[in-house]
Motif scaffolding. Sequence first.
Motif, PDB file in Angstrom:
ATOM      1  N   TRP A  21       0.819  -1.212   0.000  1.00  0.00           N
ATOM      2  CA  TRP A  21       0.000   0.000   0.000  1.00  0.00           C
ATOM      3  C   TRP A  21       0.851   1.259   0.000  1.00  0.00           C
ATOM      4  O   TRP A  21       0.352   2.341  -0.284  1.00  0.00           O
ATOM      5  N   ALA A  22       2.134   1.152   0.371  1.00  0.00           N
ATOM      6  CA  ALA A  22       3.010   2.319   0.476  1.00  0.00           C
ATOM      7  C   ALA A  22       4.333   2.048  -0.234  1.00  0.00           C
ATOM      8  O   ALA A  22       4.787   0.904  -0.316  1.00  0.00           O
ATOM      9  N   CYS A  23       4.932   3.121  -0.736  1.00  0.00           N
ATOM     10  CA  CYS A  23       6.217   3.030  -1.434  1.00  0.00           C
ATOM     11  C   CYS A  23       7.283   2.488  -0.487  1.00  0.00           C
ATOM     12  O   CYS A  23       7.413   2.933   0.650  1.00  0.00           O
ATOM     13  N   VAL A  24       8.057   1.530  -0.959  1.00  0.00           N
ATOM     14  CA  VAL A  24       9.105   0.926  -0.145  1.00  0.00           C
ATOM     15  C   VAL A  24      10.233   1.919   0.152  1.00  0.00           C
ATOM     16  O   VAL A  24      10.935   1.777   1.140  1.00  0.00           O
ATOM     17  N   TYR A  25      10.388   2.950  -0.674  1.00  0.00           N
ATOM     18  CA  TYR A  25      11.460   3.929  -0.485  1.00  0.00           C
ATOM     19  C   TYR A  25      11.045   5.159   0.304  1.00  0.00           C
ATOM     20  O   TYR A  25      11.757   5.578   1.199  1.00  0.00           O
ATOM     21  N   CYS A  26       9.873   5.748  -0.014  1.00  0.00           N
ATOM     22  CA  CYS A  26       9.496   7.006   0.641  1.00  0.00           C
ATOM     23  C   CYS A  26       8.289   6.883   1.557  1.00  0.00           C
ATOM     24  O   CYS A  26       7.978   7.804   2.300  1.00  0.00           O
ATOM     25  N   GLY A  27       7.562   5.762   1.493  1.00  0.00           N
ATOM     26  CA  GLY A  27       6.413   5.552   2.366  1.00  0.00           C
ATOM     27  C   GLY A  27       5.129   6.196   1.889  1.00  0.00           C
ATOM     28  O   GLY A  27       4.112   6.112   2.560  1.00  0.00           O
ATOM     29  N   ALA A  28       5.142   6.838   0.712  1.00  0.00           N
ATOM     30  CA  ALA A  28       3.942   7.485   0.183  1.00  0.00           C
ATOM     31  C   ALA A  28       2.903   6.441  -0.226  1.00  0.00           C
ATOM     32  O   ALA A  28       3.245   5.316  -0.593  1.00  0.00           O
ATOM     33  N   SER A  29       1.637   6.839  -0.194  1.00  0.00           N
ATOM     34  CA  SER A  29       0.552   5.961  -0.606  1.00  0.00           C
ATOM     35  C   SER A  29       0.690   5.595  -2.080  1.00  0.00           C
ATOM     36  O   SER A  29       1.075   6.426  -2.902  1.00  0.00           O
ATOM     37  N   LEU A  30       0.339   4.365  -2.415  1.00  0.00           N
ATOM     38  CA  LEU A  30       0.432   3.898  -3.797  1.00  0.00           C
ATOM     39  C   LEU A  30      -0.945   3.778  -4.453  1.00  0.00           C
ATOM     40  O   LEU A  30      -1.091   3.084  -5.448  1.00  0.00           O
ATOM     41  N   GLN A  31      -1.946   4.476  -3.936  1.00  0.00           N
ATOM     42  CA  GLN A  31      -3.294   4.353  -4.479  1.00  0.00           C
ATOM     43  C   GLN A  31      -3.404   4.877  -5.905  1.00  0.00           C
ATOM     44  O   GLN A  31      -4.322   4.510  -6.623  1.00  0.00           O
ATOM     45  N   ASP A  32      -2.466   5.712  -6.355  1.00  0.00           N
ATOM     46  CA  ASP A  32      -2.507   6.235  -7.725  1.00  0.00           C
ATOM     47  C   ASP A  32      -1.641   5.440  -8.692  1.00  0.00           C
ATOM     48  O   ASP A  32      -1.431   5.858  -9.820  1.00  0.00           O
ATOM     49  N   GLY A  33      -1.119   4.313  -8.255  1.00  0.00           N
ATOM     50  CA  GLY A  33      -0.312   3.461  -9.130  1.00  0.00           C
ATOM     51  C   GLY A  33       1.041   3.163  -8.533  1.00  0.00           C
ATOM     52  O   GLY A  33       1.564   3.916  -7.721  1.00  0.00           O
ATOM     53  N   ALA A  34       1.587   2.034  -8.946  1.00  0.00           N
ATOM     54  CA  ALA A  34       2.865   1.591  -8.410  1.00  0.00           C
ATOM     55  C   ALA A  34       3.589   0.732  -9.436  1.00  0.00           C
ATOM     56  O   ALA A  34       2.989   0.257 -10.388  1.00  0.00           O
ATOM     57  N   VAL A  35       4.878   0.548  -9.199  1.00  0.00           N
ATOM     58  CA  VAL A  35       5.677  -0.365 -10.006  1.00  0.00           C
ATOM     59  C   VAL A  35       6.398  -1.327  -9.067  1.00  0.00           C
ATOM     60  O   VAL A  35       6.830  -0.944  -7.982  1.00  0.00           O
TER      61      VAL A  35
END
Length: 70
Positions: A21-35
């Motif tokens: 659910w969160a970026c592994v690097y910065c912790g931001a929410s990934l609700q708008d897309g992720a890789v």
Amino acid sequence: MSPRPTIPPADTLTYAQHQGWACVYCGASLQDGAVSVGRAFAQLSEGHALDIEVYACKVPCIRRTGRRAR
């Protein structure tokens, strides 16, 4: 292109990072897309792996690139 940062060990991730659910690097929410950026590895004891696939911001975050996205 800057080198890809090291993925932190699986046993140091937050619950949200572990769940994808969160970026592994910065912790931001990934609700708008992720890789997918690979796997985080850890071992609890002999034969008990805690490995998990981890995700990062779709638009490269500052922690991933060393600079802000435009």
